[in-house]
Design an enzyme around this catalytic site. Sequence first.
Site, mmCIF file in Angstrom:
data_model
loop_
_atom_site.group_PDB
_atom_site.id
_atom_site.type_symbol
_atom_site.label_atom_id
_atom_site.label_comp_id
_atom_site.label_asym_id
_atom_site.label_seq_id
_atom_site.Cartn_x
_atom_site.Cartn_y
_atom_site.Cartn_z
ATOM 1 N N LEU A 159 -1.092 28.202 33.803
ATOM 2 C CA LEU A 159 -1.034 28.515 35.240
ATOM 3 C C LEU A 159 0.211 28.770 35.884
ATOM 4 O O LEU A 159 1.267 29.270 35.075
ATOM 5 C CB LEU A 159 -1.546 27.398 35.945
ATOM 6 C CG LEU A 159 -2.956 26.887 35.720
ATOM 7 C CD1 LEU A 159 -3.308 25.571 36.042
ATOM 8 C CD2 LEU A 159 -3.986 27.826 36.319
ATOM 9 N N TYR A 217 3.434 21.621 37.975
ATOM 10 C CA TYR A 217 2.843 23.035 37.979
ATOM 11 C C TYR A 217 2.543 23.498 36.645
ATOM 12 O O TYR A 217 3.596 22.958 35.764
ATOM 13 C CB TYR A 217 3.426 24.090 38.797
ATOM 14 C CG TYR A 217 4.974 24.437 38.634
ATOM 15 C CD1 TYR A 217 5.168 25.229 37.436
ATOM 16 C CD2 TYR A 217 5.909 24.275 39.798
ATOM 17 C CE1 TYR A 217 6.420 25.647 37.158
ATOM 18 C CE2 TYR A 217 7.139 24.629 39.466
ATOM 19 C CZ TYR A 217 7.610 25.325 38.386
ATOM 20 O OH TYR A 217 8.706 25.655 38.061
ATOM 21 N N CYS A 218 1.424 24.040 36.195
ATOM 22 C CA CYS A 218 1.154 24.475 34.902
ATOM 23 C C CYS A 218 1.182 23.340 33.881
ATOM 24 O O CYS A 218 1.904 23.615 32.803
ATOM 25 C CB CYS A 218 2.068 25.689 34.258
ATOM 26 S SG CYS A 218 1.344 26.540 32.884
ATOM 27 N N PRO A 219 0.594 22.058 34.256
ATOM 28 C CA PRO A 219 0.448 20.895 33.432
ATOM 29 C C PRO A 219 0.116 21.230 31.930
ATOM 30 O O PRO A 219 -1.011 21.713 31.974
ATOM 31 C CB PRO A 219 -0.064 19.910 34.255
ATOM 32 C CG PRO A 219 -0.955 20.759 35.236
ATOM 33 C CD PRO A 219 -0.567 22.093 35.342
ATOM 34 N N LYS A 270 9.393 16.299 34.889
ATOM 35 C CA LYS A 270 9.498 17.715 34.199
ATOM 36 C C LYS A 270 10.231 18.737 34.383
ATOM 37 O O LYS A 270 10.669 18.911 35.328
ATOM 38 C CB LYS A 270 7.826 18.206 34.343
ATOM 39 C CG LYS A 270 7.767 19.716 33.552
ATOM 40 C CD LYS A 270 6.042 19.900 33.729
ATOM 41 C CE LYS A 270 5.989 21.265 33.178
ATOM 42 N NZ LYS A 270 4.520 21.850 33.277
#
Length: 276
Positions: A91, A146-148, A159
Amino acid sequence: MMTSLLSQQKWRFIDHTSFGPHFDAMQSFAYDDTLCASVGKGNSATTARAWIHHDTIVLGIQDTKLPFLDEGIDFLKSKGYRVVVRNSGGLAVVLDQGVLNLSLIFPDAEKGIDINRGYAAMVELVKELLIEENVQIEAREIVGSYCPGSYDLSINGKKFAGISQRRLRGGVAVQIYISITNSGSERAQVIKEFYDRSLKQEETRFIFPKIIPSTMSSLSELLEKELSVQTFMLRLLQTLKKKSQQIYTSSITDEENDLFKINYQRMIDRNYKVFK
């Protein structure tokens, strides 16, 4: 015990970190596809490529299905970002001068490189790059980032890096972005606003992440020290040298350049379909 993928007889190193603001992220994905083919055919040694993009948001294919995508993209552009859709999963992520991207490109031998083995090699590399810092790095999904994904890299639950993989033409590209400098939470705030404007709380079949900016950070924030991309480039070269009998720097060959042009045009066509 299975040998680490980082231990190679030869490492080829390609440095694309100094291409400047005009270096387009679409080119990066085309380069990795080209190198997958080259390494897969045995025309190139296992390759590490380092790259940086200025003020770019890279969307995943799923992001293109957002109900109010145009409004989200207008917002990103108003903030000075270029928007590109990559040719693989995942993502939205933020790339800027404080984010170092690395691709490790391996041949997918007959037995095949297990997907977790590719991820494990990248986790091992990042741990090596940070060995002097004496910190514990975890690889697990950070909810709110975001973009996990299950290979999010974090320190104390925050992260700082995310890993993805792309496989084609006999090659495996393991790709990572590492937030080295600037504010991780400010980057996350941009993605949060993008999703807020692109979703507007509408129900969608695919569940998009609910971004909590405080879950993300950069290494300079986490380690509370001045860091630079150049420091990490030096550490990267030293690590690959340690893991191989030979490391050599190289640019793209003429044959690779011909394939790169085809792959780049594919990326342009893919993005044109999304943004037309």
